[in-house]
Scaffold this active site. Structure first.
Site, PDB file in Angstrom:
ATOM      1  CB  SER A 142     -26.153 -12.721  24.061  1.00 37.26           C
ATOM      2  OG  SER A 142     -26.789 -13.177  25.238  1.00 37.26           O
ATOM      3  CE1 TYR A 155     -24.630 -17.644  22.357  1.00 36.19           C
ATOM      4  CE2 TYR A 155     -25.019 -16.470  24.409  1.00 36.19           C
ATOM      5  CZ  TYR A 155     -25.370 -16.745  23.103  1.00 36.19           C
ATOM      6  OH  TYR A 155     -26.467 -16.126  22.547  1.00 36.19           O
TER       7      TYR A 155
HETATM    8  N1  LIG Z   1     -32.841 -17.171  21.798  1.00 40.53           N
HETATM    9  C1  LIG Z   1     -32.240 -16.532  22.768  1.00 40.53           C
HETATM   10  O1  LIG Z   1     -32.659 -16.625  23.945  1.00 40.53           O
HETATM   11  C2  LIG Z   1     -31.039 -15.661  22.488  1.00 40.53           C
HETATM   12  C3  LIG Z   1     -30.580 -14.842  23.525  1.00 40.53           C
HETATM   13  C4  LIG Z   1     -29.477 -14.032  23.279  1.00 40.53           C
HETATM   14  C5  LIG Z   1     -28.878 -14.040  22.032  1.00 40.53           C
HETATM   15  N2  LIG Z   1     -29.350 -14.851  21.048  1.00 40.53           N
HETATM   16  C6  LIG Z   1     -28.644 -14.824  19.770  1.00 40.53           C
HETATM   17  O2  LIG Z   1     -29.559 -14.614  18.716  1.00 40.53           O
HETATM   18  C7  LIG Z   1     -29.053 -15.195  17.511  1.00 40.53           C
HETATM   19  C8  LIG Z   1     -30.130 -16.047  16.864  1.00 40.53           C
HETATM   20  O3  LIG Z   1     -30.397 -17.143  17.709  1.00 40.53           O
HETATM   21  P1  LIG Z   1     -31.822 -17.885  17.778  1.00 40.53           P
HETATM   22  O4  LIG Z   1     -32.248 -17.822  19.186  1.00 40.53           O
HETATM   23  O5  LIG Z   1     -32.714 -17.404  16.699  1.00 40.53           O
HETATM   24  O6  LIG Z   1     -31.333 -19.378  17.530  1.00 40.53           O
HETATM   25  P2  LIG Z   1     -31.785 -20.503  16.474  1.00 40.53           P
HETATM   26  O7  LIG Z   1     -31.141 -21.759  16.956  1.00 40.53           O
HETATM   27  O8  LIG Z   1     -33.250 -20.476  16.252  1.00 40.53           O
HETATM   28  O9  LIG Z   1     -31.082 -19.995  15.130  1.00 40.53           O
HETATM   29  C9  LIG Z   1     -29.694 -20.059  14.926  1.00 40.53           C
HETATM   30  C10 LIG Z   1     -29.447 -20.334  13.454  1.00 40.53           C
HETATM   31  O10 LIG Z   1     -28.034 -20.292  13.218  1.00 40.53           O
HETATM   32  C11 LIG Z   1     -27.724 -21.335  12.318  1.00 40.53           C
HETATM   33  N3  LIG Z   1     -26.310 -21.702  12.428  1.00 40.53           N
HETATM   34  C12 LIG Z   1     -25.692 -22.361  13.455  1.00 40.53           C
HETATM   35  N4  LIG Z   1     -24.398 -22.568  13.156  1.00 40.53           N
HETATM   36  C13 LIG Z   1     -24.174 -22.005  11.943  1.00 40.53           C
HETATM   37  C14 LIG Z   1     -23.043 -21.907  11.103  1.00 40.53           C
HETATM   38  N5  LIG Z   1     -21.871 -22.451  11.453  1.00 40.53           N
HETATM   39  N6  LIG Z   1     -23.170 -21.276   9.913  1.00 40.53           N
HETATM   40  C15 LIG Z   1     -24.354 -20.748   9.539  1.00 40.53           C
HETATM   41  N7  LIG Z   1     -25.479 -20.832  10.293  1.00 40.53           N
HETATM   42  C16 LIG Z   1     -25.386 -21.456  11.475  1.00 40.53           C
HETATM   43  C17 LIG Z   1     -28.634 -22.485  12.727  1.00 40.53           C
HETATM   44  O11 LIG Z   1     -28.761 -23.456  11.690  1.00 40.53           O
HETATM   45  C18 LIG Z   1     -29.929 -21.742  13.041  1.00 40.53           C
HETATM   46  O12 LIG Z   1     -30.771 -21.646  11.898  1.00 40.53           O
HETATM   47  C19 LIG Z   1     -27.793 -15.975  17.924  1.00 40.53           C
HETATM   48  O13 LIG Z   1     -26.648 -15.223  17.631  1.00 40.53           O
HETATM   49  C20 LIG Z   1     -27.965 -16.141  19.409  1.00 40.53           C
HETATM   50  O14 LIG Z   1     -26.714 -16.287  20.063  1.00 40.53           O
HETATM   51  C21 LIG Z   1     -30.413 -15.651  21.249  1.00 40.53           C
END
Ligand SMILES: NC(=O)c1ccc[n+]([C@@H]2O[C@H](COP(=O)([O-])OP(=O)(O)OC[C@H]3O[C@@H](n4cnc5c(N)ncnc54)[C@H](O)[C@@H]3O)[C@@H](O)[C@H]2O)c1
Length: 255
Positions: A142, A155
């Site tokens: 991130s 985080y």
């Molecule tokens: N969306 C944002 O603004 C953002 C910004 C920076 C980084 N990220 C990172 O991007 C990645 C994807 O996030 P996203 O935004 O698509 O979120 P999201 O919530 O849409 O997807 C996250 C997925 O991870 C799964 N998950 C959670 N805990 C788990 C576990 N213990 N085992 C297996 N699966 C698990 C959830 O069921 C979900 O399907 C993450 O690592 C997040 O930290 C997202």
């Protein structure tokens, strides 16, 4: 860019926003996609979309915080699709509160999902890649890891740890032909970001502030991420390892 024909790709959190978009992109490029998620229905939905488009995909329930669950899902993938060529550690979770308002139990959960989970996945998959002297690992951190982010202290600490871990594994396994790189999304329109907006109290004001501060003038969409992830996973990136790339509309510009 190459296609991923005959390549087996594992994506954790593959049922989510960024994971779903990335899984579908790999599927369109010919990969055999193993969609790992804690939520089996979400993973199956993505796998079914890939198959409906003529691709190959299978959903696997996997809790990355539980080593037995990781080992079972990896074993099932090896049986279904053969050796793993690409691992994308994408699953993540967040709690949005000032640090002093958080509780140690929340830290434990954040660390288990955002840091230890990726360690379990590396530990389960790396030996097979090292034995075959080939592999691509892409870790999703991130921009919070690079510049900090209010309300996301633990985080951000996990994601910063994931960046440092990735660089170290990149060094340890370069001699095995394995590359490890990191993609850092900025604010991206997914379920995780919806929770962030809720936590912020005034979602409209937050969106306005982000839109103003992002040079490209909008928050990210899940489909903004797969291009960078597939590049690091491709043969074109054979000479690139230990690198960190922000995909955030220019919100952060790192040298
Ligand atoms: N969306 C944002 O603004 C953002 C910004 C920076 C980084 N990220 C990172 O991007 C990645 C994807 O996030 P996203 O935004 O698509 O979120 P999201 O919530 O849409 O997807 C996250 C997925 O991870 C799964 N998950 C959670 N805990 C788990 C576990 N213990 N085992 C297996 N699966 C698990 C959830 O069921 C979900 O399907 C993450 O690592 C997040 O930290 C997202």
């Amino acid at each position: 860019m190459q296609t991923f024909n005959e390549k087996t790709v594992v994506i954790t959190g593959g049922g989510g926003g960024i994971g779903g978009a990335t899984s579908r992109r790999f599927g369109r490029q010919g990969a055999r996609v193993a969609v790992f998620d804690l939520n089996p229905e979400a993973a199956e939905k993505v796998a079914a979309q890939i198959r409906a488009e003529g691709g190959q995909a299978e959903a696997f329930r996997c809790d990355i915080t539980d080593r037995a669950s990781v080992d079972a899902a990896v074993a099932a993938t090896l049986e279904r699709f053969g050796p793993i060529d690409v691992l994308v550690n994408n699953a993540g979770w967040d709690v949005f509160k000032p640090f002093t308002k958080t509780e140690p139990a929340q830290w434990d959960k954040l660390i288990a999902i955002n840091l230890t989970g990726a360690l379990h996945m590396h530990h389960a998959v790396l030996p097979g890649m090292a034995a075959r002297k080939a592999g691509r690992i892409v870790n999703i951190a991130s921009d919070a890891a690079r510049v900090g982010s209010s309300g996301e202290a633990v985080y951000a600490a996990c994601k910063g740890g994931l960046v440092a871990f990735s660089k170290t594994i990149a060094r340890e396994h370069a001699r095995h032909g394995i590359t490890v790189n990191v993609v850092c999304p900025g604010p991206t329109d997914t379920a995780l970001f919806a929770d962030y907006k809720e936590g912020a109290g005034n979602p409209e004001k937050l969106m306005e502030a982000f839109t103003r501060s992002i040079p490209l003038g909008r928050i990210g969409q899940p489909d903004d991420l797969p291009g960078a992830i597939l590049f690091f996973a491709s043969d074109d990136a054979a000479y690139v390892t230990g690198q960190v790339l922000s995909v955030s509309g220019g919100l952060t510009m790192n040298g």
